[in-house]
Write a protein that holds these residues in place. Sequence first.
Motif, PDB file in Angstrom:
ATOM      1  N   LEU A 184       0.833  -1.202   0.000  1.00 21.73           N
ATOM      2  CA  LEU A 184       0.000   0.000   0.000  1.00 21.73           C
ATOM      3  C   LEU A 184       0.872   1.258   0.000  1.00 21.73           C
ATOM      4  CD1 LEU A 184      -2.668   1.542   0.192  1.00 21.73           C
ATOM      5  CD2 LEU A 184      -2.640   1.110   2.664  1.00 21.73           C
ATOM      6  N   ILE A 185       1.931   1.264   0.789  1.00 26.91           N
ATOM      7  CA  ILE A 185       2.848   2.404   0.821  1.00 26.91           C
ATOM      8  C   ILE A 185       3.502   2.593  -0.546  1.00 26.91           C
ATOM      9  CG2 ILE A 185       5.032   3.206   1.805  1.00 26.91           C
ATOM     10  CD1 ILE A 185       4.019   1.862   4.487  1.00 26.91           C
ATOM     11  N   LEU A 186       3.924   1.494  -1.166  1.00 29.06           N
ATOM     12  CA  LEU A 186       4.500   1.574  -2.517  1.00 29.06           C
ATOM     13  C   LEU A 186       3.468   2.106  -3.510  1.00 29.06           C
ATOM     14  CD1 LEU A 186       6.810   1.006  -4.525  1.00 29.06           C
ATOM     15  CD2 LEU A 186       5.961  -1.356  -4.678  1.00 29.06           C
ATOM     16  N   ALA A 187       2.218   1.658  -3.382  1.00 26.59           N
ATOM     17  CA  ALA A 187       1.153   2.129  -4.277  1.00 26.59           C
ATOM     18  C   ALA A 187       0.950   3.635  -4.144  1.00 26.59           C
ATOM     19  CB  ALA A 187      -0.151   1.389  -3.983  1.00 26.59           C
ATOM     20  N   LEU A 188       0.978   4.130  -2.920  1.00 24.64           N
ATOM     21  CA  LEU A 188       0.827   5.567  -2.713  1.00 24.64           C
ATOM     22  C   LEU A 188       1.981   6.331  -3.355  1.00 24.64           C
ATOM     23  CD1 LEU A 188      -0.663   7.980  -1.531  1.00 24.64           C
ATOM     24  CD2 LEU A 188       0.513   7.542   0.643  1.00 24.64           C
ATOM     25  N   LYS A 189       3.205   5.838  -3.188  1.00 24.25           N
ATOM     26  CA  LYS A 189       4.371   6.490  -3.804  1.00 24.25           C
ATOM     27  C   LYS A 189       4.245   6.515  -5.326  1.00 24.25           C
ATOM     28  CE  LYS A 189       7.733   5.234  -0.238  1.00 24.25           C
ATOM     29  NZ  LYS A 189       8.879   4.357   0.092  1.00 24.25           N
ATOM     30  N   VAL A 190       3.873   5.380  -5.905  1.00 29.49           N
ATOM     31  CA  VAL A 190       3.739   5.290  -7.360  1.00 29.49           C
ATOM     32  C   VAL A 190       2.632   6.224  -7.838  1.00 29.49           C
ATOM     33  CG1 VAL A 190       3.113   3.746  -9.268  1.00 29.49           C
ATOM     34  CG2 VAL A 190       4.721   2.972  -7.514  1.00 29.49           C
ATOM     35  N   ALA A 191       1.513   6.262  -7.127  1.00 28.39           N
ATOM     36  CA  ALA A 191       0.398   7.144  -7.497  1.00 28.39           C
ATOM     37  C   ALA A 191       0.826   8.606  -7.420  1.00 28.39           C
ATOM     38  CB  ALA A 191      -0.803   6.889  -6.596  1.00 28.39           C
ATOM     39  N   GLN A 192       1.490   8.982  -6.345  1.00 29.71           N
ATOM     40  CA  GLN A 192       1.942  10.368  -6.208  1.00 29.71           C
ATOM     41  C   GLN A 192       2.954  10.729  -7.294  1.00 29.71           C
ATOM     42  OE1 GLN A 192       3.279  10.299  -2.106  1.00 29.71           O
ATOM     43  NE2 GLN A 192       1.324  11.093  -1.362  1.00 29.71           N
ATOM     44  N   ASP A 193       3.843   9.795  -7.628  1.00 28.04           N
ATOM     45  CA  ASP A 193       4.844  10.040  -8.673  1.00 28.04           C
ATOM     46  C   ASP A 193       4.229  10.157 -10.060  1.00 28.04           C
ATOM     47  OD1 ASP A 193       6.806  10.017  -6.733  1.00 28.04           O
ATOM     48  OD2 ASP A 193       7.573   8.013  -7.249  1.00 28.04           O
TER      49      ASP A 193
END
Length: 130
Positions: free
Chosen positions: A52-61
């Motif tokens: 989930l943390i990785l998903a948030l980073k990818v989404a923000q990027d």
Amino acid sequence: MAVKTKRLKVYFDGGCRPNPGAMEAAVVIRGVAHISTGIGVGTNCDAEWLALILALKVAQDSGVEDFELLGDSAVVVAQARREQKCRGADLQRHFDAFAALVGERAWPRVKKIARAQNLAGIALVRLHER
């Protein structure tokens, strides 16, 4: 007339073999899988949180502000939505890392989906078919 854009769907899934064991995480955005292996040893819940943390980073990027994070872990989704408290220091640490990434932005949409709909989970299954 304003054109309504579609909300970007970002799928996430994490797992470990055995449980607890070596963790892995996957995120699928715009049909592209981002897979992280060798991310430590932990439980399935730890792996789901890291995904989930990785998903948030990818989404923000991605530069898109209107997105939703879709996963199949009822516990992690409920915790991320602030509907259920994190039990234990490890899960609270993951929540705190997630909240720090959110920062001053609006809290992201996190939604529970069925396992069969989770493109990130499908990517992890395919990883082990090789």
